[in-house]
Design a protein around this motif. Sequence first.
Motif, PDB file in Angstrom:
ATOM      1  N   LYS A 129      -4.219  -1.295   1.775  1.00 20.15           N
ATOM      2  CA  LYS A 129      -4.301  -0.981   3.232  1.00 20.15           C
ATOM      3  C   LYS A 129      -5.438  -1.572   3.958  1.00 20.15           C
ATOM      4  N   GLU A 130      -6.356  -1.570   3.256  1.00 18.81           N
ATOM      5  CA  GLU A 130      -7.742  -2.209   3.894  1.00 18.81           C
ATOM      6  C   GLU A 130      -7.331  -3.798   4.073  1.00 18.81           C
ATOM      7  N   LYS A 131      -6.829  -4.334   3.019  1.00 16.61           N
ATOM      8  CA  LYS A 131      -6.340  -5.656   3.329  1.00 16.61           C
ATOM      9  C   LYS A 131      -5.575  -5.994   4.602  1.00 16.61           C
ATOM     10  N   SER A 132      -4.586  -5.032   4.476  1.00  9.16           N
ATOM     11  CA  SER A 132      -3.669  -5.064   5.709  1.00  9.16           C
ATOM     12  C   SER A 132      -4.504  -4.888   7.033  1.00  9.16           C
ATOM     13  N   ALA A 133      -5.189  -4.074   7.408  1.00  7.59           N
ATOM     14  CA  ALA A 133      -6.119  -3.825   8.365  1.00  7.59           C
ATOM     15  C   ALA A 133      -6.884  -4.988   8.936  1.00  7.59           C
ATOM     16  N   GLU A 134      -7.313  -5.859   7.811  1.00  4.51           N
ATOM     17  CA  GLU A 134      -8.282  -6.928   8.021  1.00  4.51           C
ATOM     18  C   GLU A 134      -7.318  -7.997   8.767  1.00  4.51           C
ATOM     19  N   HIS A 135      -6.173  -8.178   8.284  1.00  7.03           N
ATOM     20  CA  HIS A 135      -5.076  -9.171   8.969  1.00  7.03           C
ATOM     21  C   HIS A 135      -4.488  -8.697  10.198  1.00  7.03           C
ATOM     22  N   GLY A 153       0.725  -1.346  -0.085  1.00  8.49           N
ATOM     23  CA  GLY A 153      -0.046  -0.207   0.146  1.00  8.49           C
ATOM     24  C   GLY A 153       1.012   1.265   0.094  1.00  8.49           C
ATOM     25  N   GLU A 154       1.990   1.156   0.660  1.00 10.36           N
ATOM     26  CA  GLU A 154       2.830   2.390   0.569  1.00 10.36           C
ATOM     27  C   GLU A 154       3.555   2.439  -0.593  1.00 10.36           C
ATOM     28  N   GLU A 155       3.735   1.321  -1.550  1.00 12.16           N
ATOM     29  CA  GLU A 155       4.604   1.474  -2.606  1.00 12.16           C
ATOM     30  C   GLU A 155       3.656   1.803  -3.798  1.00 12.16           C
ATOM     31  N   THR A 156       2.057   1.952  -3.633  1.00 17.51           N
ATOM     32  CA  THR A 156       1.320   2.111  -4.705  1.00 17.51           C
ATOM     33  C   THR A 156       0.656   3.657  -4.360  1.00 17.51           C
ATOM     34  N   VAL A 157      -0.086   4.063  -5.184  1.00 19.53           N
ATOM     35  CA  VAL A 157      -1.057   5.129  -4.962  1.00 19.53           C
ATOM     36  C   VAL A 157      -2.561   5.157  -5.144  1.00 19.53           C
ATOM     37  N   GLY A 158      -3.471   6.027  -4.854  1.00 16.69           N
ATOM     38  CA  GLY A 158      -4.733   5.988  -5.138  1.00 16.69           C
ATOM     39  C   GLY A 158      -5.529   4.797  -4.640  1.00 16.69           C
ATOM     40  N   GLU A 159      -6.482   4.357  -5.377  1.00 16.76           N
ATOM     41  CA  GLU A 159      -7.304   3.360  -4.934  1.00 16.76           C
ATOM     42  C   GLU A 159      -6.610   1.807  -4.653  1.00 16.76           C
ATOM     43  N   GLU A 160      -5.647   1.653  -5.408  1.00 18.26           N
ATOM     44  CA  GLU A 160      -4.687   0.635  -5.174  1.00 18.26           C
ATOM     45  C   GLU A 160      -4.251   0.539  -3.935  1.00 18.26           C
ATOM     46  N   SER A 161      -3.561   1.561  -3.442  1.00 20.15           N
ATOM     47  CA  SER A 161      -2.986   1.699  -2.209  1.00 20.15           C
ATOM     48  C   SER A 161      -4.152   1.565  -1.167  1.00 20.15           C
ATOM     49  N   LYS A 162      -5.114   2.232  -1.347  1.00 18.48           N
ATOM     50  CA  LYS A 162      -6.406   1.996  -0.416  1.00 18.48           C
ATOM     51  C   LYS A 162      -6.887   0.598  -0.243  1.00 18.48           C
ATOM     52  N   ARG A 163      -6.821  -0.214  -1.304  1.00 17.88           N
ATOM     53  CA  ARG A 163      -7.207  -1.650  -1.349  1.00 17.88           C
ATOM     54  C   ARG A 163      -6.302  -2.588  -0.341  1.00 17.88           C
ATOM     55  N   GLY A 188      -3.596   1.624  14.544  1.00 16.87           N
ATOM     56  CA  GLY A 188      -3.761   3.286  14.825  1.00 16.87           C
ATOM     57  C   GLY A 188      -3.260   3.899  13.621  1.00 16.87           C
ATOM     58  N   TYR A 189      -2.366   3.327  12.926  1.00 16.28           N
ATOM     59  CA  TYR A 189      -1.718   3.993  11.545  1.00 16.28           C
ATOM     60  C   TYR A 189      -2.892   3.878  10.618  1.00 16.28           C
ATOM     61  N   TYR A 190      -3.402   3.093  10.359  1.00 13.33           N
ATOM     62  CA  TYR A 190      -4.394   2.651   9.616  1.00 13.33           C
ATOM     63  C   TYR A 190      -5.750   3.736   9.633  1.00 13.33           C
ATOM     64  N   TYR A 191      -6.276   3.860  10.981  1.00 11.45           N
ATOM     65  CA  TYR A 191      -7.395   4.424  11.379  1.00 11.45           C
ATOM     66  C   TYR A 191      -7.125   5.913  11.283  1.00 11.45           C
ATOM     67  N   SER A 192      -5.849   6.209  11.581  1.00 14.29           N
ATOM     68  CA  SER A 192      -5.509   7.789  11.590  1.00 14.29           C
ATOM     69  C   SER A 192      -5.046   8.302  10.070  1.00 14.29           C
ATOM     70  N   THR A 193      -4.930   7.515   9.162  1.00 10.34           N
ATOM     71  CA  THR A 193      -4.360   7.847   7.928  1.00 10.34           C
ATOM     72  C   THR A 193      -5.408   7.797   6.917  1.00 10.34           C
ATOM     73  N   THR A 194      -5.921   6.303   6.705  1.00 12.76           N
ATOM     74  CA  THR A 194      -6.702   5.860   5.584  1.00 12.76           C
ATOM     75  C   THR A 194      -8.093   6.036   5.965  1.00 12.76           C
ATOM     76  N   SER A 195      -8.694   5.679   7.086  1.00 11.51           N
ATOM     77  CA  SER A 195     -10.148   5.833   7.167  1.00 11.51           C
ATOM     78  C   SER A 195     -10.462   7.261   8.038  1.00 11.51           C
ATOM     79  N   VAL A 196      -9.412   7.845   8.389  1.00 12.34           N
ATOM     80  CA  VAL A 196      -9.665   8.864   9.247  1.00 12.34           C
ATOM     81  C   VAL A 196     -10.573   8.847  10.218  1.00 12.34           C
ATOM     82  N   ASP A 197     -10.316   7.660  11.094  1.00 14.80           N
ATOM     83  CA  ASP A 197     -11.225   7.638  12.311  1.00 14.80           C
ATOM     84  C   ASP A 197     -10.543   7.594  13.507  1.00 14.80           C
ATOM     85  N   GLU A 198     -10.241   9.148  14.060  1.00  8.86           N
ATOM     86  CA  GLU A 198      -9.358   9.334  14.921  1.00  8.86           C
ATOM     87  C   GLU A 198      -9.744   8.870  16.591  1.00  8.86           C
ATOM     88  N   GLN A 199     -10.926   8.607  16.736  1.00 13.45           N
ATOM     89  CA  GLN A 199     -11.352   8.097  17.977  1.00 13.45           C
ATOM     90  C   GLN A 199     -10.673   6.546  17.937  1.00 13.45           C
TER      91      GLN A 199
END
Length: 149
Positions: free
Chosen positions: A50-56, A38-48, A75-86
């Motif tokens: 990172k979503e897979k990584s969060a599942e694991h 996800g860090e090596e890619t950009v846009g929707e591919e990166s988001k996908r 914490g990284y995922y929720y603060s950067t990708t989904s922007v769920d600060e809580q």
Amino acid sequence: MTSVAGDNLLNQLQEALASDPDNPSHHFNLGLFFWKKGEETVGEESKRYKEKSAEHFVASAKLNPSDGASFRFLGYYYSTTSVDEQRAAKCYQRAVNLSPEDFEAGEGLCDLLDGSGKESLEMAVCREASDKSPRAFWAFRRLGYLQLN
């Protein structure tokens, strides 16, 4: 990482997970693989990725709730990708509680608290971490900064 090497590593990680699906380290390693992709890619591919990584990472945290690394990455995922600060703050807090020396989780949590104007809570987090471990250098540094301001 070349595509062939990446595909081989992905296959190895997936085979390891298939052979022992209740092993939290297999989920963590696969999550880390997808995070890096996800860090090596950009846009929707990166988001996908990172979503897979969060599942694991969630699966890893459920199987081994005493491993702070999974919570740090969540914490990284929720603060950067989904922007769920809580949710990000809760994950970072869990990581810091499990490992007060984890400067990445500690700084992530404090950055969130600082951005929300919760300076007293930020100080409490740093004091608690520094009380738990004399090696929580990030907490001592942050406390010094907060006391100067």
